[in-house]
Design an enzyme around this catalytic site. Structure first.
Site, short mmCIF file in Angstrom:
data_model
loop_
_atom_site.label_atom_id
_atom_site.label_comp_id
_atom_site.label_asym_id
_atom_site.label_seq_id
_atom_site.Cartn_x
_atom_site.Cartn_y
_atom_site.Cartn_z
N LYS A 160 -4.88 -6.23 -6.90
CA LYS A 160 -4.37 -7.55 -7.33
C LYS A 160 -3.67 -8.26 -6.17
O LYS A 160 -4.29 -8.58 -5.19
CB LYS A 160 -3.46 -7.37 -8.55
CG LYS A 160 -4.04 -6.47 -9.64
CD LYS A 160 -5.14 -7.14 -10.41
CE LYS A 160 -6.09 -6.19 -11.14
NZ LYS A 160 -5.64 -4.91 -11.59
N ASP A 202 5.52 0.50 -12.14
CA ASP A 202 4.30 -0.20 -11.72
C ASP A 202 4.72 -1.62 -11.33
O ASP A 202 5.17 -2.40 -12.18
CB ASP A 202 3.29 -0.21 -12.89
CG ASP A 202 1.95 -0.82 -12.50
OD1 ASP A 202 1.93 -1.72 -11.64
OD2 ASP A 202 0.93 -0.41 -13.08
N TYR A 227 -0.10 -1.03 -19.04
CA TYR A 227 -1.51 -1.40 -18.81
C TYR A 227 -2.45 -0.43 -19.56
O TYR A 227 -2.21 0.78 -19.58
CB TYR A 227 -1.78 -1.39 -17.29
CG TYR A 227 -3.23 -1.52 -16.96
CD1 TYR A 227 -3.93 -2.69 -17.24
CD2 TYR A 227 -3.93 -0.46 -16.37
CE1 TYR A 227 -5.28 -2.81 -16.94
CE2 TYR A 227 -5.27 -0.58 -16.06
CZ TYR A 227 -5.94 -1.75 -16.36
OH TYR A 227 -7.27 -1.86 -16.07
N ARG A 258 -9.87 13.09 4.45
CA ARG A 258 -9.26 13.08 3.12
C ARG A 258 -7.75 13.32 3.24
O ARG A 258 -6.94 12.72 2.55
CB ARG A 258 -9.91 14.13 2.20
CG ARG A 258 -9.16 14.30 0.88
CD ARG A 258 -9.95 15.00 -0.22
NE ARG A 258 -10.82 16.05 0.24
CZ ARG A 258 -10.42 17.27 0.63
NH1 ARG A 258 -9.14 17.60 0.60
NH2 ARG A 258 -11.29 18.18 1.04
C1 LIG Z 1 -0.33 -3.46 -14.05
C2 LIG Z 1 -1.60 -2.73 -13.69
N1 LIG Z 1 -1.52 -1.45 -13.29
C3 LIG Z 1 -2.62 -0.75 -12.96
C4 LIG Z 1 -3.88 -1.31 -13.03
C5 LIG Z 1 -5.08 -0.48 -12.65
O1 LIG Z 1 -5.54 -0.85 -11.38
P1 LIG Z 1 -7.07 -0.74 -10.90
O2 LIG Z 1 -7.86 -1.70 -11.73
O3 LIG Z 1 -6.98 -1.12 -9.45
O4 LIG Z 1 -7.49 0.68 -11.11
C6 LIG Z 1 -4.01 -2.64 -13.41
C7 LIG Z 1 -5.34 -3.27 -13.48
O5 LIG Z 1 -5.53 -4.34 -14.03
C8 LIG Z 1 -2.84 -3.38 -13.75
O6 LIG Z 1 -2.89 -4.65 -14.14
#
Ligand SMILES: Cc1ncc(COP(=O)(O)O)c(C=O)c1O
Length: 263
Positions: free
Chosen positions: A195, A170, A98, A46
């Site tokens: 993604k 992000d 998001y 971990r």
């Molecule tokens: C811009 C963005 N940030 C964070 C996330 C969250 O990621 P995860 O689905 O891997 O938890 C997403 C998911 O679609 C996203 O599009």
């Protein structure tokens, strides 16, 4: 080093023991120590694992930063970074953020006294007006999911510096191939590596990256304390996925341009 060379070099790190050109999947959770008093680099998975470490170094390097941390999902990465803040701290957050980030702020972190104000980050006067004495950071997502709202990183970093605030971005939708927020002065970059970074829709993963040692220590403390780390097989798959990041982003961009031109 050109990004595409870096991508291959950082994701194809030979195993010191066997010379295997790819990093092995190290499944051990516990590591033998040189002596009772002197611990090696890894003791318990971990806290650190050699496969995850290569992938963490790779994502950090792609963002032109020194410190990378990998998590089981993008939301685990984002939540863990937000948990470096404390009760009474206030964050300015893109109103187009998001949905999962919206939810953790609105329905979880506010219960622990971490406050936020959602602002259209395209409106710099509104950003300035939202700053309070307890504001600690501006949380950016550009382009945002799903409406692709774009924010001016340089302008937001300038406001943040004026008021001694941190900036978090992000960078999921651009990937480090098309945008490197740290070069614009952003302090912490987060990703849903589910993604573009992994690229094959076969793992969930998240990343947090910084070039600031003090922030890296805070992020590592929470990563280890909360424990939402990326598993080793997924770390290996992430490394393999990133190898094609450059070519995939190039192809995605040229396909998007063709569609936009046609429309
Ligand atoms: C811009 C963005 N940030 C964070 C996330 C969250 O990621 P995860 O689905 O891997 O938890 C997403 C998911 O679609 C996203 O599009």
């Amino acid at each position: 080093m050109h990004d595409w060379t870096k991508i291959i070099k950082k994701t194809t790190v030979a195993d010191k023991l066997s010379g295997a050109v790819n990093t092995p999947i190290q499944l051990s959770t516990t590591f033998n120590q040189p002596s009772f008093d002197h611990f090696g680099e890894f003791d318990y998975a971990r806290s650190g694992n050699p496969t995850r470490k290569v992938a963490e170094d790779a994502v950090a390097s792609l963002e032109d930063a020194r410190y990378g941390f990998l998590y089981s999902t993008g939301m685990a990465a984002i939540s863990s970074v937000l948990l470096t803040f404390s009760q009474g701290d206030h964050l300015i957050v893109s109103k187009y953020v998001y949905g999962g980030t919206f939810r953790i702020l609105e329905q979880v972190l506010n219960r622990y006294g971490i406050e936020h104000t959602f602002v259209d980050l395209g409106d710099l006067d509104a950003v300035r007006a939202a700053i309070k004495p307890n504001t600690k950071a501006i949380y950016i997502e550009t382009p945002s999911n799903p409406i692709l709202a774009v924010a001016d990183l340089d302008a937001l970093v300038a406001i943040a510096h004026e008021h001694k605030l941190l900036t978090i971005a992000d960078n999921t939708f651009m990937s480090p191939v098309l945008q490197k927020p740290i070069k614009h002065g952003v302090d912490i970059v987060v990703h849903s590596a589910t993604k573009f970074l992994s690229g094959h829709s076969d793992i969930l993963a998240g990343a947090a990256i910084t070039d600031n040692k003090e922030l890296a220590d805070r992020i590592y403390f929470i990563q280890n304390a909360v424990g939402a780390t990326l598993g080793v097989t997924d770390s290996w798959l992430l490394l393999r996925g990133i190898k094609t990041l450059g070519i995939r982003m190039q192809q995605s961009s040229s396909a998007a341009l063709k569609i936009a031109t046609w429309l």
